[in-house]
Design a protein around this motif. Structure first.
Motif, PDB file in Angstrom:
ATOM      1  N   LEU A  32       1.599   0.926  -2.547  1.00 48.73           N
ATOM      2  CA  LEU A  32       1.379   1.282  -1.126  1.00 48.73           C
ATOM      3  C   LEU A  32       1.878   2.840  -0.967  1.00 48.73           C
ATOM      4  O   LEU A  32       1.307   3.307   0.065  1.00 48.73           O
ATOM      5  N   VAL A  36      -1.639   4.059   0.850  1.00 48.76           N
ATOM      6  CA  VAL A  36      -1.774   3.917   2.230  1.00 48.76           C
ATOM      7  C   VAL A  36      -0.900   5.199   2.927  1.00 48.76           C
ATOM      8  O   VAL A  36      -0.067   5.724   2.535  1.00 48.76           O
ATOM      9  N   GLU A 191       1.832  -1.490   6.641  1.00 45.70           N
ATOM     10  CA  GLU A 191       1.947  -1.802   5.252  1.00 45.70           C
ATOM     11  C   GLU A 191       2.763  -2.955   4.595  1.00 45.70           C
ATOM     12  O   GLU A 191       2.932  -3.453   3.675  1.00 45.70           O
ATOM     13  N   ALA A 249      -5.589  -1.827  -2.085  1.00 43.17           N
ATOM     14  CA  ALA A 249      -4.854  -0.881  -2.247  1.00 43.17           C
ATOM     15  C   ALA A 249      -4.375  -0.769  -3.717  1.00 43.17           C
ATOM     16  O   ALA A 249      -4.133   0.547  -4.095  1.00 43.17           O
TER      17      ALA A 249
END
Length: 282
Positions: A32, A36, A191, A249
């Protein structure tokens, strides 16, 4: 939250060593962090630097005249220092909560930074009538998905009285603890939903002896937001759709890390160009 025994820090972030062999697995939070976007960090970093300048204005002004490079370097480091301090505080809160649930020795009972958050954690246990001996399924357990190549450590698996019956039958919940000094206790970052989904749909949990046990089915997943004066349990989707987003992701993070490790060489023109090509260009 102490570092799990299989976790290791690399120049590409946290990875997990598979106790049964095989390639290292990228951590969920590493995925992440890489994939992100977090645009809120830009105004946050600006605020950290501006606050630091206001608190140390005379010294900053003086050094800007005598050693501008040094003071500039100092200012640029303030967001990193603030982030590390927040992470360290969060780790100590996790450690204290885990010690309480597992009835193990407390790291530091009088830690003044931890106590307000820990008191809110105790409030959460009281509000939901949680008895650790009865309701705690797991704490700081590492889950893994070898097929997809990731692993991560979830904070809690707790039985909560959320069932539909009048007696409120207890159901198993996956809970991740978040601490902050500034955010409202109902705020969650998007997230977090993917993070919980990655844990929820990992096939196995690694036991301390290195063996696998199946990840149990959970009724729901939530963020336990701990603030100095408030606590809230915020349910998240952590659905199959959320998991699909995490898998995307994961693909992006792995691609970016591979690209970072690639040494790109500049193209060079031919040493003996074709003269006919040069005549056509002319």
């Amino acid at each position: 939250m102490t570092s799990p025994q299989q976790a290791k820090t690399t120049d590409r972030g946290r990875y997990y060593e598979d106790p049964q062999g095989g390639p290292d697995l990228i951590s969920v939070t590493n995925v992440l962090d890489y994939s992100v976007a977090k645009p809120i960090l830009i105004p946050w970093a600006s605020k950290v630097v501006a606050t630091y300048v206001m608190r140390h204005l005379p010294r900053v002004v003086a050094h800007s005249r005598t050693d501008p490079d040094a003071i500039l370097k100092e200012l640029k480091r303030q967001p990193e220092y603030a982030r590390e301090a927040a992470a360290d505080r969060g780790t100590r809160v996790h450690d204290r909560a885990e010690a309480h649930l597992l009835r193990t020795p407390v790291p530091d009972e009088e830690d003044p930074e931890v106590l307000p958050y820990f008191n809110q954690f105790l409030k959460f246990l009281d509000m939901w009538s949680i008895d650790p001996d009865r309701d705690l399924e797991a704490a700081e357990a590492t889950v893994a998905n070898r097929q997809l190549g990731y692993a991560g450590t979830m904070d809690l698996l707790l039985h909560l009285p959320t069932g539909p019956s009048r007696r409120r039958r207890r159901q198993l919940w996956l809970i991740d603890i978040k601490t902050s000094e500034t955010q409202a206790s109902t705020n969650v970052w998007p997230e977090y939903d993917m993070q919980l989904a990655a844990y929820r749909y990992a096939p196995v949990i690694w036991t301390p002896d290195g063996s696998d046990i199946p990840m149990p089915k959970v009724a729901g997943a939530a963020i336990l937001n701990l603030r100095r004066r408030r606590v809230n349990l915020i349910p998240m989707h952590a659905s199959r759709t959320s998991f699909a987003a995490f898998r995307s992701a994961l693909t992006v993070a792995k691609h970016l890390q591979r690209t970072e490790q690639t040494k790109f060489a500049p193209l060079t023109p031919p040493t003996d160009p074709d003269p006919t090509t040069l005549r056509r260009a002319a």
